[in-house]
Design a protein around this motif. Structure first.
Motif, PDB file in Angstrom:
ATOM      1  N   TYR A  69       0.858  -1.139  -0.031  1.00 15.24           N
ATOM      2  CA  TYR A  69       0.048   0.060   0.016  1.00 15.24           C
ATOM      3  C   TYR A  69       0.783   1.149   0.111  1.00 15.24           C
ATOM      4  N   THR A  70       0.605   1.986  -0.947  1.00  8.10           N
ATOM      5  CA  THR A  70       1.398   3.267  -0.942  1.00  8.10           C
ATOM      6  C   THR A  70       0.775   4.165   0.292  1.00  8.10           C
ATOM      7  N   CYS A  71      -0.273   4.086   0.742  1.00  9.80           N
ATOM      8  CA  CYS A  71      -0.849   4.635   1.927  1.00  9.80           C
ATOM      9  C   CYS A  71      -1.784   3.783   2.533  1.00  9.80           C
ATOM     10  N   ASN A  72      -1.993   4.205   3.959  1.00 11.31           N
ATOM     11  CA  ASN A  72      -3.097   3.300   4.307  1.00 11.31           C
ATOM     12  C   ASN A  72      -3.934   4.264   5.308  1.00 11.31           C
ATOM     13  N   SER A  73      -5.181   4.207   5.326  1.00 15.72           N
ATOM     14  CA  SER A  73      -5.968   5.277   6.118  1.00 15.72           C
ATOM     15  C   SER A  73      -5.791   5.116   7.755  1.00 15.72           C
ATOM     16  N   HIS A  74      -5.552   3.845   8.077  1.00 14.77           N
ATOM     17  CA  HIS A  74      -5.439   3.644   9.483  1.00 14.77           C
ATOM     18  C   HIS A  74      -3.876   4.716   9.992  1.00 14.77           C
ATOM     19  N   VAL A  75      -2.859   4.479   9.335  1.00 11.72           N
ATOM     20  CA  VAL A  75      -1.697   5.016   9.516  1.00 11.72           C
ATOM     21  C   VAL A  75      -1.841   6.663   9.459  1.00 11.72           C
ATOM     22  N   ILE A  76      -2.535   7.062   8.215  1.00 11.98           N
ATOM     23  CA  ILE A  76      -2.566   8.275   8.056  1.00 11.98           C
ATOM     24  C   ILE A  76      -3.165   9.228   9.119  1.00 11.98           C
ATOM     25  N   MET A  79     -17.232  -1.882   0.753  1.00 16.80           N
ATOM     26  CA  MET A  79     -15.918  -1.186   1.068  1.00 16.80           C
ATOM     27  C   MET A  79     -16.345   0.185   1.403  1.00 16.80           C
ATOM     28  N   GLN A  80     -15.714   0.510   2.405  1.00 14.22           N
ATOM     29  CA  GLN A  80     -16.155   1.989   3.090  1.00 14.22           C
ATOM     30  C   GLN A  80     -14.949   2.805   3.576  1.00 14.22           C
ATOM     31  N   SER A  81     -14.734   3.780   3.180  1.00 13.57           N
ATOM     32  CA  SER A  81     -13.677   4.981   3.313  1.00 13.57           C
ATOM     33  C   SER A  81     -12.087   4.167   2.917  1.00 13.57           C
ATOM     34  N   LEU A  82     -12.059   3.902   1.948  1.00 12.94           N
ATOM     35  CA  LEU A  82     -10.831   3.413   1.581  1.00 12.94           C
ATOM     36  C   LEU A  82     -10.212   4.181   0.286  1.00 12.94           C
ATOM     37  N   PHE A  83     -10.476   5.238   0.367  1.00 14.90           N
ATOM     38  CA  PHE A  83     -10.409   6.406  -0.801  1.00 14.90           C
ATOM     39  C   PHE A  83      -8.749   6.603  -0.716  1.00 14.90           C
ATOM     40  N   CYS A  84      -8.128   6.594   0.370  1.00 15.13           N
ATOM     41  CA  CYS A  84      -6.678   7.073   0.397  1.00 15.13           C
ATOM     42  C   CYS A  84      -5.754   5.543   0.488  1.00 15.13           C
ATOM     43  N   ASP A  85      -6.320   4.522   0.300  1.00 15.78           N
ATOM     44  CA  ASP A  85      -5.527   3.471   0.532  1.00 15.78           C
ATOM     45  C   ASP A  85      -5.072   3.087  -0.665  1.00 15.78           C
ATOM     46  N   PHE A  86      -5.326   3.309  -2.055  1.00 21.02           N
ATOM     47  CA  PHE A  86      -4.936   3.099  -3.161  1.00 21.02           C
ATOM     48  C   PHE A  86      -4.325   4.254  -4.097  1.00 21.02           C
ATOM     49  N   THR A  87      -3.240   3.970  -4.812  1.00 23.13           N
ATOM     50  CA  THR A  87      -3.266   5.074  -6.049  1.00 23.13           C
ATOM     51  C   THR A  87      -4.048   5.058  -6.918  1.00 23.13           C
ATOM     52  N   GLU A  88      -3.994   6.004  -7.716  1.00 25.28           N
ATOM     53  CA  GLU A  88      -4.990   6.093  -9.046  1.00 25.28           C
ATOM     54  C   GLU A  88      -4.641   5.074  -9.851  1.00 25.28           C
ATOM     55  N   LEU A  89      -3.326   4.414 -10.193  1.00 28.21           N
ATOM     56  CA  LEU A  89      -3.184   3.447 -10.829  1.00 28.21           C
ATOM     57  C   LEU A  89      -3.680   2.066 -10.301  1.00 28.21           C
ATOM     58  N   GLN A  90      -3.639   1.892  -8.990  1.00 31.39           N
ATOM     59  CA  GLN A  90      -4.000   0.758  -8.430  1.00 31.39           C
ATOM     60  C   GLN A  90      -5.565   0.736  -8.386  1.00 31.39           C
ATOM     61  N   TRP A  91      -6.161   1.769  -8.395  1.00 27.72           N
ATOM     62  CA  TRP A  91      -7.981   1.780  -8.688  1.00 27.72           C
ATOM     63  C   TRP A  91      -8.010   1.232 -10.167  1.00 27.72           C
ATOM     64  N   PRO A  95      -7.127  12.489  -3.514  1.00 25.06           N
ATOM     65  CA  PRO A  95      -8.196  12.527  -2.464  1.00 25.06           C
ATOM     66  C   PRO A  95      -9.544  12.575  -3.037  1.00 25.06           C
ATOM     67  N   LEU A  96      -9.720  12.993  -4.081  1.00 28.84           N
ATOM     68  CA  LEU A  96     -11.077  13.007  -4.816  1.00 28.84           C
ATOM     69  C   LEU A  96     -11.464  11.758  -5.779  1.00 28.84           C
ATOM     70  N   ILE A  97     -10.784  10.910  -5.452  1.00 29.56           N
ATOM     71  CA  ILE A  97     -11.132   9.574  -6.220  1.00 29.56           C
ATOM     72  C   ILE A  97     -12.683   9.351  -6.267  1.00 29.56           C
ATOM     73  N   VAL A  98     -13.351   9.718  -5.525  1.00 32.01           N
ATOM     74  CA  VAL A  98     -14.708   9.330  -5.437  1.00 32.01           C
ATOM     75  C   VAL A  98     -15.739   9.744  -6.518  1.00 32.01           C
TER      76      VAL A  98
END
Length: 289
Positions: A13-20, A132-144, A196-199
């Motif tokens: 994971y590039t980021c993880n919501s728990h960690v951020i 899935m809920q509130s995982l918007f910052c857990d994946f890069t654009e390319l991963q989505w 951050p606006l992947i939604v």
């Protein structure tokens, strides 16, 4: 993709919501506080949408053969509430970090630690409903674009439903302190190739998957109020976001923005005076039969 779990290229994971939003130290040192925050977040999202799900699954939710998966399950509150309301299906929760409960778990719930980006250990067409809920910052654009939705479509049964719930990570009517924190988070996420606006892209990404391309993508957009101006929901929402912002500043975001104010008091004042809110979205779709 084969008949068993997808052998995607190994990723982290590039980021993880728990960690951020909480940081690793806060999770390990005060798991009880982390769980309380997770529980309040679950309650607020349920109240905003007036239900734990929007997908059209009422005809299968009381069936013992129904299998339900929650990705990014965290402390498991959505799953345990679903299992209490609908005890017949079997439930599986997965998370990147081992933050789920290890005791007093209903017998029809299983928790597993997995990284979706490495492929999920489930056969094709396994689940009737994926949440899935509130995982918007857990994946890069390319991963989505190249992994996430393809993997979800692979393990979802024909005729099954997939539901994604994410916020817009921008305050509406935000005050100066709230906007500084929001801007710092967005800057940090973009530096990690996370949108951050992947939604705003979820619908088009879902429609790009062949097994969803001919299906109707349903969309619900709800107002998430912050502050006492919006009565009990706003009070709880403001409290939840204020505490989250305080903890954000103890993690990597705190190196970007420096504030010399009491975050809880300042944000509470701003939320009320500006009538701050943000939007949350649910997208849900049925895989073609």
């Amino acid at each position: 993709m084969g008949n068993h779990f997808s052998k995607t290229t190994k990723n982290s994971y590039t980021c993880n919501s728990h960690v951020i939003f909480f940081s690793n130290k806060l999770i390990t040192k005060n798991k009880m506080d982390f769980d309380e925050r997770e529980h309040l977040g679950h309650i607020l999202m349920r109240e905003v949408f007036e239900n734990n799900f929007s997908s059209h699954i009422h005809d299968i939710i009381s069936n013992r053969d129904t299998k339900i998966l929650d990705i990014g399950c965290g402390s498991g509150f959505w799953l345990t509430e679903m299992a209490a309301d609908f005890p017949k299906p079997s439930y599986v929760g997965i998370d990147m970090l081992p933050v789920f409960p290890t005791s007093t778990v209903p017998s029809n719930i299983t928790f597993q630690q997995h990284n979706l980006l490495n492929g999920l250990p489930f056969e094709d067409n396994t689940f009737d409903f994926i949440h899935m809920q509130s995982l918007f910052c857990d994946f890069t654009e390319l991963q989505w674009e190249t992994i996430v939705y393809k993997e979800l479509a692979r393990i979802l049964k024909p005729g099954g439903w997939m539901e994604i719930c994410d916020p817009e990570f921008e305050f509406c009517n935000g005050g100066p302190t709230a906007n500084r924190i929001s801007s710092a988070v967005c800057t940090y996420l973009r530096s990690r190739n996370v949108d951050p606006l992947i939604v705003q892209r979820h619908r088009s990404l879902i429609e790009s998957i062949p097994s969803f391309s001919t299906s109707t993508v349903y969309h619900e957009k709800r107002h998430f109020p912050l502050g006492s101006y919006a009565n009990k929901l706003g009070i709880l929402g403001g409290y939840h976001i204020s505490k989250s912002c305080r903890d954000i500043l103890k993690g990597p975001i705190g190196k970007i923005v420096k504030l010399d104010v009491d975050i809880n008091d300042e944000l509470a004042r701003e939320f009320d005076s500006h009538k701050t809110y943000f939007y949350v979205h649910r997208f849900y779709v049925q895989k073609k039969k």
